[in-house]
Write a protein that holds these residues in place. Structure first.
Motif, PDB file in Angstrom:
ATOM      1  N   THR A   3       0.747  -1.172  -0.046  1.00 40.89           N
ATOM      2  CA  THR A   3       0.104   0.009   0.003  1.00 40.89           C
ATOM      3  C   THR A   3       0.831   1.088  -0.063  1.00 40.89           C
ATOM      4  O   THR A   3       1.563   1.471   1.009  1.00 40.89           O
ATOM      5  CB  THR A   3      -0.946  -0.117   1.337  1.00 40.89           C
ATOM      6  OG1 THR A   3      -1.716  -1.177   1.050  1.00 40.89           O
ATOM      7  CG2 THR A   3      -1.701   1.256   1.191  1.00 40.89           C
ATOM      8  N   LEU A   4       1.069   1.885  -1.122  1.00 35.88           N
ATOM      9  CA  LEU A   4       1.897   3.231  -1.319  1.00 35.88           C
ATOM     10  C   LEU A   4       0.947   4.539  -1.584  1.00 35.88           C
ATOM     11  O   LEU A   4       0.048   4.458  -2.095  1.00 35.88           O
ATOM     12  CB  LEU A   4       2.686   2.841  -2.588  1.00 35.88           C
ATOM     13  CG  LEU A   4       3.442   1.699  -2.611  1.00 35.88           C
ATOM     14  CD1 LEU A   4       4.288   1.373  -3.922  1.00 35.88           C
ATOM     15  CD2 LEU A   4       4.212   1.614  -1.354  1.00 35.88           C
ATOM     16  N   LEU A   5       1.522   5.562  -0.745  1.00 35.74           N
ATOM     17  CA  LEU A   5       1.081   6.956  -1.017  1.00 35.74           C
ATOM     18  C   LEU A   5       2.119   7.773  -1.553  1.00 35.74           C
ATOM     19  O   LEU A   5       3.270   7.606  -1.468  1.00 35.74           O
ATOM     20  CB  LEU A   5       0.873   7.237   0.639  1.00 35.74           C
ATOM     21  CG  LEU A   5       0.501   8.921   0.323  1.00 35.74           C
ATOM     22  CD1 LEU A   5      -1.117   9.077  -0.283  1.00 35.74           C
ATOM     23  CD2 LEU A   5       0.467   9.482   2.032  1.00 35.74           C
ATOM     24  N   ALA A   6       1.626   8.463  -2.798  1.00 39.28           N
ATOM     25  CA  ALA A   6       2.279   9.273  -3.560  1.00 39.28           C
ATOM     26  C   ALA A   6       1.964  10.674  -3.288  1.00 39.28           C
ATOM     27  O   ALA A   6       0.743  10.879  -3.615  1.00 39.28           O
ATOM     28  CB  ALA A   6       2.787   8.867  -4.890  1.00 39.28           C
ATOM     29  N   LEU A   7       2.757  11.730  -3.324  1.00 41.40           N
ATOM     30  CA  LEU A   7       2.610  13.146  -3.275  1.00 41.40           C
ATOM     31  C   LEU A   7       3.455  13.933  -4.046  1.00 41.40           C
ATOM     32  O   LEU A   7       4.597  13.708  -4.232  1.00 41.40           O
ATOM     33  CB  LEU A   7       2.253  13.761  -1.939  1.00 41.40           C
ATOM     34  CG  LEU A   7       3.294  13.274  -0.771  1.00 41.40           C
ATOM     35  CD1 LEU A   7       4.150  14.468  -0.343  1.00 41.40           C
ATOM     36  CD2 LEU A   7       2.734  12.892   0.309  1.00 41.40           C
ATOM     37  N   ASP A  63       2.715   1.072   3.219  1.00 45.36           N
ATOM     38  CA  ASP A  63       4.214   0.444   3.290  1.00 45.36           C
ATOM     39  C   ASP A  63       5.354   1.458   2.973  1.00 45.36           C
ATOM     40  O   ASP A  63       6.483   0.949   3.502  1.00 45.36           O
ATOM     41  CB  ASP A  63       4.199  -0.833   2.575  1.00 45.36           C
ATOM     42  CG  ASP A  63       3.212  -1.823   2.922  1.00 45.36           C
ATOM     43  OD1 ASP A  63       3.391  -2.612   3.923  1.00 45.36           O
ATOM     44  OD2 ASP A  63       2.132  -2.087   2.156  1.00 45.36           O
ATOM     45  N   ALA A  64       5.048   2.434   2.376  1.00 47.24           N
ATOM     46  CA  ALA A  64       5.937   3.507   1.917  1.00 47.24           C
ATOM     47  C   ALA A  64       5.147   4.658   1.523  1.00 47.24           C
ATOM     48  O   ALA A  64       4.142   4.697   1.202  1.00 47.24           O
ATOM     49  CB  ALA A  64       6.864   2.519   0.897  1.00 47.24           C
ATOM     50  N   VAL A  65       6.018   5.964   1.506  1.00 46.49           N
ATOM     51  CA  VAL A  65       5.527   7.302   0.898  1.00 46.49           C
ATOM     52  C   VAL A  65       6.656   7.680  -0.276  1.00 46.49           C
ATOM     53  O   VAL A  65       7.785   7.476  -0.068  1.00 46.49           O
ATOM     54  CB  VAL A  65       5.589   8.342   2.132  1.00 46.49           C
ATOM     55  CG1 VAL A  65       5.016   9.393   1.501  1.00 46.49           C
ATOM     56  CG2 VAL A  65       4.879   7.712   3.299  1.00 46.49           C
ATOM     57  N   ALA A  66       5.753   7.927  -1.189  1.00 44.80           N
ATOM     58  CA  ALA A  66       6.655   8.343  -2.363  1.00 44.80           C
ATOM     59  C   ALA A  66       6.312  10.029  -2.745  1.00 44.80           C
ATOM     60  O   ALA A  66       5.459  10.349  -2.546  1.00 44.80           O
ATOM     61  CB  ALA A  66       6.320   7.823  -3.718  1.00 44.80           C
ATOM     62  N   TYR A  67       7.415  10.772  -3.374  1.00 44.78           N
ATOM     63  CA  TYR A  67       7.112  11.981  -3.649  1.00 44.78           C
ATOM     64  C   TYR A  67       7.797  12.566  -4.781  1.00 44.78           C
ATOM     65  O   TYR A  67       9.018  11.500  -5.314  1.00 44.78           O
ATOM     66  CB  TYR A  67       7.817  12.849  -2.387  1.00 44.78           C
ATOM     67  CG  TYR A  67       9.060  12.838  -2.301  1.00 44.78           C
ATOM     68  CD1 TYR A  67      10.028  13.640  -2.743  1.00 44.78           C
ATOM     69  CD2 TYR A  67       9.762  11.722  -1.565  1.00 44.78           C
ATOM     70  CE1 TYR A  67      11.645  13.572  -2.516  1.00 44.78           C
ATOM     71  CE2 TYR A  67      11.150  11.428  -1.472  1.00 44.78           C
ATOM     72  CZ  TYR A  67      12.090  12.345  -1.917  1.00 44.78           C
ATOM     73  OH  TYR A  67      13.312  12.219  -2.039  1.00 44.78           O
ATOM     74  N   GLY A  68       7.060  13.418  -5.391  1.00 50.97           N
ATOM     75  CA  GLY A  68       8.048  13.927  -6.569  1.00 50.97           C
ATOM     76  C   GLY A  68       9.374  14.533  -6.264  1.00 50.97           C
ATOM     77  O   GLY A  68       9.369  15.729  -5.842  1.00 50.97           O
TER      78      GLY A  68
END
Length: 234
Positions: A3-7, A63-68
């Motif tokens: 489960t991943l979040l990106a912003l 599970d992790a956080v992604a970003y630009g």
């Protein structure tokens, strides 16, 4: 499937996206996107709350956080990196920095099925952030490394057929300044699209699967212009 979040806040747009799969169900993508110049600080965290609530996911489920990670607006990159870093610290989760230019390439591929994509963002001061990609079956491969250059200096790798390149990103608003050789091989262009967390979270899933993660304290925007200045000063 993690489960991943990106912003992202790298341009005039602000966005957040969540990718998840639960109990053998199909993969689900929830996202928010808005053109919000100078309102990123106010809008980004509410967008995160919205996608989590819509998906029925708690922050601890991530599970992790992604970003630009860039390139893009210096201020916007710092906002996204700082927000992602804060979430990762609080949750004790890894971070994934995603290229804004690669996200644009994937967007062009998803929308139009194009294979050869040139991504260009307006870097101001008469320059563009640029890269070129081959996109196949939802994957991306860099054909031209990310750089910041005047549009007059843009050169593209040779591919079969004229007009075979698709251009996407705000940098294509500087079309008239680009070399005639480039104009001859770029058959279509979209100067309106901005990077979005929706594509970033897909790229993050790819990177997460191969272990390409960092710790929260390693969050680092990629400005490109600073790197060029440093190289010239060596």
């Amino acid at each position: 499937m993690p489960t991943l979040l990106a912003l992202d806040a790298s341009s005039s747009a602000c966005s957040a996206a969540l990718l998840l799969r639960r109990d053998g169900a199909e993969e689900r993508l929830v996202s928010r996107f808005a053109l919000t110049p100078r309102e990123h600080t106010r809008r980004l965290l509410p967008m995160v709350d919205e996608v989590l609530a819509e998906a029925g996911v708690s922050p601890v489920d991530l599970d992790a956080v992604a970003y630009g990670r860039g390139p893009g607006s210096f201020t916007g990159l710092r906002i996204a990196a700082g927000t992602a870093q804060g979430l990762a610290y609080g949750l004790d989760r890894p971070l994934l920095g995603i290229s804004t230019l690669e996200a644009l390439a994937l967007a062009a591929h998803r929308r139009h099925g194009v294979e050869h994509v040139v991504t260009a963002m307006d870097a101001r001061m008469g320059e563009i952030y640029v890269a070129a990609w081959r996109c196949r079956d939802g994957t991306t491969e860099a054909l031209l490394e990310e750089a910041v250059i005047p549009p007059q200096r843009l050169q593209l790798p040779a591919i079969a057929g004229q007009g075979g390149w698709y251009g996407i990103g705000s940098g294509w608003s500087l079309w008239e300044a680009m070399p005639a050789e480039v104009q001859a091989v770029v058959g279509q262009r979209d100067a309106e699209s901005e990077p979005a967390a929706e594509e970033m979270v897909m790229l993050a899933a790819r990177d997460y699967a191969v272990g390409a993660r960092t710790t929260a304290h390693e969050a680092q925007p990629i400005y490109l212009r600073d790197e060029v200045a440093w190289q010239k000063g060596k």
